[in-house]
Design a protein around this motif. Structure first.
Motif, PDB file in Angstrom:
ATOM      1  N   TYR A 186       0.851  -1.191   0.000  1.00  0.00           N
ATOM      2  CA  TYR A 186       0.000   0.000   0.000  1.00  0.00           C
ATOM      3  C   TYR A 186       0.882   1.235   0.000  1.00  0.00           C
ATOM      4  O   TYR A 186       1.853   1.323   0.737  1.00  0.00           O
ATOM      5  N   ALA A 187       0.529   2.173  -0.838  1.00  0.00           N
ATOM      6  CA  ALA A 187       1.303   3.417  -0.902  1.00  0.00           C
ATOM      7  C   ALA A 187       0.431   4.512  -1.495  1.00  0.00           C
ATOM      8  O   ALA A 187      -0.546   4.242  -2.182  1.00  0.00           O
ATOM      9  N   ASN A 188       0.782   5.744  -1.193  1.00  0.00           N
ATOM     10  CA  ASN A 188       0.238   6.889  -1.919  1.00  0.00           C
ATOM     11  C   ASN A 188       1.354   7.914  -2.068  1.00  0.00           C
ATOM     12  O   ASN A 188       2.514   7.627  -1.805  1.00  0.00           O
ATOM     13  N   ASN A 189       1.027   9.082  -2.475  1.00  0.00           N
ATOM     14  CA  ASN A 189       2.064  10.069  -2.783  1.00  0.00           C
ATOM     15  C   ASN A 189       2.664  10.739  -1.560  1.00  0.00           C
ATOM     16  O   ASN A 189       3.531  11.603  -1.681  1.00  0.00           O
ATOM     17  N   THR A 219       4.461   9.349   0.814  1.00  0.00           N
ATOM     18  CA  THR A 219       5.704   8.782   1.315  1.00  0.00           C
ATOM     19  C   THR A 219       6.416   7.997   0.222  1.00  0.00           C
ATOM     20  O   THR A 219       5.791   7.405  -0.646  1.00  0.00           O
ATOM     21  N   SER A 220       7.728   8.008   0.268  1.00  0.00           N
ATOM     22  CA  SER A 220       8.515   7.213  -0.688  1.00  0.00           C
ATOM     23  C   SER A 220       9.371   6.196   0.055  1.00  0.00           C
ATOM     24  O   SER A 220      10.273   5.610  -0.529  1.00  0.00           O
ATOM     25  N   ARG A 221       9.084   5.988   1.328  1.00  0.00           N
ATOM     26  CA  ARG A 221       9.910   5.095   2.135  1.00  0.00           C
ATOM     27  C   ARG A 221       9.304   3.708   2.273  1.00  0.00           C
ATOM     28  O   ARG A 221       9.619   2.953   3.164  1.00  0.00           O
ATOM     29  N   LEU A 222       8.412   3.358   1.354  1.00  0.00           N
ATOM     30  CA  LEU A 222       7.758   2.059   1.448  1.00  0.00           C
ATOM     31  C   LEU A 222       8.447   1.032   0.559  1.00  0.00           C
ATOM     32  O   LEU A 222       8.963   1.353  -0.507  1.00  0.00           O
ATOM     33  N   LYS A 228       8.515  -1.640  -2.188  1.00  0.00           N
ATOM     34  CA  LYS A 228       7.667  -1.656  -3.379  1.00  0.00           C
ATOM     35  C   LYS A 228       7.431  -3.050  -3.953  1.00  0.00           C
ATOM     36  O   LYS A 228       6.628  -3.218  -4.861  1.00  0.00           O
ATOM     37  N   TYR A 286       1.589  -3.515   4.286  1.00  0.00           N
ATOM     38  CA  TYR A 286       2.400  -2.322   4.546  1.00  0.00           C
ATOM     39  C   TYR A 286       3.758  -2.751   5.090  1.00  0.00           C
ATOM     40  O   TYR A 286       3.842  -3.580   5.995  1.00  0.00           O
ATOM     41  N   ASP A 344       7.638  -0.557   5.571  1.00  0.00           N
ATOM     42  CA  ASP A 344       8.491   0.572   5.203  1.00  0.00           C
ATOM     43  C   ASP A 344       9.953   0.226   5.477  1.00  0.00           C
ATOM     44  O   ASP A 344      10.274  -0.856   5.978  1.00  0.00           O
ATOM     45  N   PHE A 375      -1.187   8.462   6.219  1.00  0.00           N
ATOM     46  CA  PHE A 375      -1.952   8.488   4.974  1.00  0.00           C
ATOM     47  C   PHE A 375      -3.155   9.428   5.044  1.00  0.00           C
ATOM     48  O   PHE A 375      -3.821   9.643   4.043  1.00  0.00           O
TER      49      PHE A 375
END
Length: 408
Positions: free
Chosen positions: A265-268, A270-273, A275, A334, A336, A377
């Protein structure tokens, strides 16, 4: 003895709306038995496993449909994609002649979607409903009502709690109807025959797989990594194939409904997840056979017991959505780069429901400690859950519950 399938209502609703219905899923999950059980006496049945009928359908699709006119159940439609444009013609003609008759015409099954779905989407868009069937769910086996899983559902306990050894017997046997009803005595024969049939029929038919021995090693490697982050380099090394081939072969397993990839799960914000998706071989009985666990008791105490418990729980939750007609459930996980992890996130109606899957009979409040990271989020957070072997539904805080895995 026929076990009533929870998909019944969703399928009949779709059939009342669409001229054609396609039921997809792995071999031996009961698609044909289910549809023949639903069929009225006037619905004809033909299987393209029969080589004569398959040749007829491929060589003369118009003549085939003239012989087996609607209403008809066509089994294993992927063997004759030539039929699809002619199904479209028959549906459009029925709509032109009498719109009310252009319903409930064609019931189709398919054991693997890899070559089939492109033809379906091109020929039958807007004319066909597509549902997915997996193996028997725990609720189907206990004749319980099926609703899409959410942590704030009502969970009705049976006469007594299921013990961890009893649950692992279920995990070890798997969920194929033939296995559930046949018992453990036929387990080795059932799964060895299943794998051989899958390799010799579905996989050999795909010209892209030239080495069945390597594909079998690849399948075993996938089973050994169920409930882990997908790592193509490891899979390719185990089977002695290229990473490109590993990606191609995994897409075949996914299209065959044997494998499910749980996306992060991700959205804009955070970029620390992380992938990479998580990989699940959905039938735990097949996974146990491929990884050569000798008994349920050894599996329960072995190094992969947690992974098998997580896989079983994920598959049960996924079935609850498929059996309700929801083929695109909002399921994620999830993780990170700070190693904070939540096994499962369910996104429904703009709300996030966090779920941990723990093979323990003594869960702790601390098992839900990472749920708070979801605040980043800026979405509404619903009831959380720790799915475990605690014997009853029990609150573990204001917004979290312990939920026994056997009640899924």
């Amino acid at each position: 003895m026929y076990i009533e399938r929870a998909l019944r209502e969703a399928f009949l609703r779709g059939s009342d709306y669409f001229p054609a219905m396609l039921l997809v899923g792995p071999r031996q999950v009961g698609k044909t038995t289910f549809l023949r059980h639903l069929s009225s006496s006037e619905r004809k049945y033909v299987t393209l496993d029969n080589m004569l009928d398959r040749d007829f359908a491929k060589r003369d699709p118009a003549g085939f449909l003239e012989r087996y006119g609607a209403p008809v159940l066509i089994d294993e439609i992927q063997y004759a994609p030539e039929l699809l444009p002619y199904l479209k013609i028959a549906i459009d003609q029925a709509r032109h002649d009498h719109a009310e008759k252009a319903r409930n015409m064609f019931w189709l099954t398919g054991s693997q979607q890899f070559q089939m779905m492109k033809g379906v989407s091109e020929s039958l868009a807007g004319r066909i409903g597509i549902l997915e069937m997996l193996g028997l769910s725990q609720r189907e086996m206990s004749s319980s009502a099926t609703v899409p899983f959410l942590p704030d559902n009502e969970f009705l306990a049976g006469p007594r709690p299921m013990t961890t050894p009893e649950l692992f017997e279920r995990i070890f046997l798997g969920s194929f109807p033939g296995m559930v009803q046949g018992g453990s005595e036929q387990r080795e024969l059932f799964y060895s025959s299943y794998v051989q049939t899958y390799l010799e029929r579905d996989i050999r038919d795909l010209g892209s797989v030239g080495d069945l021995d390597r594909f079998f090693r690849f399948l075993r490697s996938v089973a050994a990594r169920t409930a882990q982050l997908l790592n193509y380099a490891e899979l390719s090394r185990d089977a002695d194939i290229s990473i490109a081939t590993a990606k191609s072969w995994l897409s075949i397993l996914e299209a065959s409904n044997l494998v499910f990839l749980l996306e992060p799960y991700a959205n804009n914000l955070t970029s620390r997840l992380v992938k990479s998706p998580k990989l699940y071989l959905l039938d735990t009985g097949l996974a146990a056979f491929l990884t050569q666990w000798p008994t349920a008791a050894v599996l329960e105490t072995g190094a992969m017991s947690g992974a098998f418990f997580e896989t079983w729980c994920l598959a049960e939750i996924l079935k609850s959505y498929y059996n309700s007609g929801k083929t695109r459930p909002g399921l994620f996980f999830y993780r990170d780069k700070d190693m904070k992890e939540i096994d499962l996130l369910i996104e429904q109606n703009g709300r996030l429901y966090p779920v941990e899957l723990k093979k323990t009979a003594t869960p702790r409040r601390d098992d839900s400690r990472h749920f708070q990271v979801l605040r980043r989020f800026k979405k509404e957070i619903g009831m959380g859950a720790v799915v475990c072997m605690y014997p009853e539904v029990y609150p573990c805080g204001v917004d979290c519950r312990f939920i026994p895995a056997p009640l899924l």
